[in-house]
Scaffold this motif. Structure first.
Motif, short mmCIF file in Angstrom:
data_model
loop_
_atom_site.label_atom_id
_atom_site.label_comp_id
_atom_site.label_asym_id
_atom_site.label_seq_id
_atom_site.Cartn_x
_atom_site.Cartn_y
_atom_site.Cartn_z
N ALA A 37 1.02 5.49 -0.22
CA ALA A 37 0.17 6.67 -0.01
C ALA A 37 0.95 7.95 -0.32
O ALA A 37 2.07 8.14 0.17
CB ALA A 37 -0.33 6.73 1.43
N ILE B 38 0.86 -1.19 0.00
CA ILE B 38 0.00 0.00 0.00
C ILE B 38 0.90 1.24 0.00
O ILE B 38 1.74 1.40 0.89
CB ILE B 38 -0.92 0.03 1.24
N GLN C 144 -2.60 12.47 1.10
CA GLN C 144 -3.72 11.61 1.47
C GLN C 144 -4.22 11.96 2.88
O GLN C 144 -3.52 12.62 3.66
CB GLN C 144 -3.26 10.15 1.42
N ILE D 293 -6.22 1.49 -7.77
CA ILE D 293 -6.42 2.79 -7.12
C ILE D 293 -7.78 2.67 -6.43
O ILE D 293 -8.75 2.19 -7.04
CB ILE D 293 -6.37 3.96 -8.14
N PRO D 294 -7.88 3.03 -5.16
CA PRO D 294 -9.13 2.79 -4.44
C PRO D 294 -10.35 3.53 -5.00
O PRO D 294 -11.47 3.12 -4.75
CB PRO D 294 -8.80 3.24 -3.01
N LEU E 255 -10.38 2.27 0.42
CA LEU E 255 -9.20 1.39 0.52
C LEU E 255 -9.62 -0.04 0.86
O LEU E 255 -9.13 -1.01 0.27
CB LEU E 255 -8.23 1.95 1.57
N CYS F 117 -2.60 4.79 -3.28
CA CYS F 117 -3.50 5.77 -2.67
C CYS F 117 -2.99 7.15 -3.07
O CYS F 117 -2.12 7.73 -2.41
CB CYS F 117 -3.52 5.61 -1.15
N ILE G 252 -4.95 7.22 5.99
CA ILE G 252 -4.42 6.47 4.84
C ILE G 252 -2.89 6.53 4.88
O ILE G 252 -2.21 5.51 4.66
CB ILE G 252 -4.97 7.06 3.51
N ALA H 40 -0.39 3.08 5.34
CA ALA H 40 0.37 2.68 4.16
C ALA H 40 1.72 2.07 4.54
O ALA H 40 2.31 2.43 5.56
CB ALA H 40 0.59 3.90 3.27
N ILE I 74 -9.78 9.15 -1.66
CA ILE I 74 -9.29 7.85 -1.20
C ILE I 74 -9.58 7.76 0.30
O ILE I 74 -8.78 8.17 1.14
CB ILE I 74 -7.78 7.67 -1.49
N THR J 191 4.93 6.10 2.45
CA THR J 191 4.30 7.39 2.14
C THR J 191 5.37 8.27 1.49
O THR J 191 6.53 8.25 1.90
CB THR J 191 3.79 8.07 3.43
#
Ligand code: SF4
Length: 340
Positions: free
Chosen positions: A42, A40, A46, A98-99, A302, A78, A50, A54, A297, A57
């Protein structure tokens, strides 16, 4: 946009789309990610929850590099759509999700591949430099992509007698033109809607009201390129302006003697900074400078992405093949800001 006011501050149990980002949510997200062998990622803009869940990030380029190097089967990106596309271009064999596929970008939408082809026809032989905030189709028509951190270097690497078409961000284009003094650089008139929240008078007013504050500009997304341009114009004193990549911004936050730091970028960045240096008063130059696409997102989105394997990002293989060269040239011409 309801979540905007709390962005950057912990909003731990605030429900989004009826889903609370609580311990049960975290456990389920991580369990599903493991089951899919998913990583994941991010973006810095975000929602805090989120960013916190993740595996990584960062900014779009850093995340794309992580995606390409990862041995995960699935990348859950994300961020906004062009970022997930860039990850797919660099990692064509992986599944990229992509959510919420509606998470677009007003800057990327300001030029289409058709627009660019028509512009190229007016300037035969010109070298096309596109900011990374562009669709895969536009990247496929591009000679070299750039980030805001390496845009000047990218343009300097082009022989002085070649015309350059720079798209789509007019603020970044104007900054590059000023820095390089290049008359044969043509700039597309695109912009990010979040720019409007970071304007010259507001920047100057905030800087004057906080004379001891540093000003951090994180230029990796279009929202801050107007601040980059204004700082170069002398709107705020140069010695207080720090133009920094994500990693360098966090390091600068830990190293500064300033007790107040004004942050000129999308407000999501405040979350990382406050985590890194809780003793500093980080203030947004404009706390309404929030990207509505980034905030699509949600924790619910997610969870759905991991449960249902959607929304999957597809890039036509021919388009991806043509776009890959431009993205790889961008990576070759300098690390953005010295790393994230
Ligand atoms: S902040 Fe602006 S440039 Fe960045 S994703 Fe949002 S609309 Fe695009």
């Amino acid at each position: 946009m309801a979540a905007t006011a709390s962005v950057g501050r912990a909003s731990a149990l605030e429900p989004y789309d009826g889903v609370r980002p609580d311990a049960a949510w975290r456990e389920e997200v991580l369990r599903l990610a493991e089951r899919r062998n998913a990583v994941i990622l991010a973006h810095n803009y975000q929602l805090p929850e989120i960013q916190d869940i993740a595996h990584h990030t960062g900014d779009s380029l850093a995340l794309s590099r992580i995606a390409a190097d990862s041995d995960a089967d699935t990348i859950v990106f994300c961020g906004v759509h062009f970022m997930a596309e860039t990850a797919k271009i660099l990692s064509p064999t992986k599944t990229v999700l992509i959510p919420d596929e509606r998470a677009g970008c007003s800057l990327a939408d300001s030029i289409t591949a058709e627009d660019l082809r028509a512009w190229k026809a007016e300037h035969p032989g010109a070298v096309v430099v596109s900011y990374v905030n562009t669709t895969a189709e536009v990247k496929a028509e591009t000679d070299v992509c750039c980030t805001s951190s390496n845009a000047v270097d990218v343009v300097r690497s082009i022989p002085a007698d070649r015309e350059v078409l720079f798209c789509p961000d007019q603020f970044l284009g104007a900054h590059v033109k000023r820095e390089t003094g290049r008359e044969n650089l043509h700039v597309w008139a695109g912009e990010c809607h979040v720019h409007a929240g970071i304007n010259g008078p507001e920047l100057a007013e905030k800087a004057a009201a906080n004379p001891d504050a540093d000003l951090f500009i994180h230029p990796e997304c279009g929202c801050a390129t107007s601040a980059l341009y204004l700082a170069g114009e002398g709107t705020v004193p140069q010695d207080r302006v720090k133009i920094l990549s994500t990693g360098d911004m966090v390091k600068a936050a830990r190293g500064t003697s300033a007790r107040t730091v004004l942050v000129a970028t999308e407000v999501g960045m405040l979350h990382q900074l406050r985590r890194a240096a809780p003793e500093i008063d980080f203030r947004a130059v404009n706390d309404r400078a929030a990207c509505r696409y980034m905030k699509m997102i949600t924790p619910a989105a997610l969870l759905r992405a991991l449960r249902e394997g959607r929304d999957e990002v597809h890039v036509d293989p021919d388009v991806a093949e043509r776009a890959r060269g431009a993205v790889q040239r961008m990576i070759a011409i300098g690390q953005p800001g010295g790393g994230e």
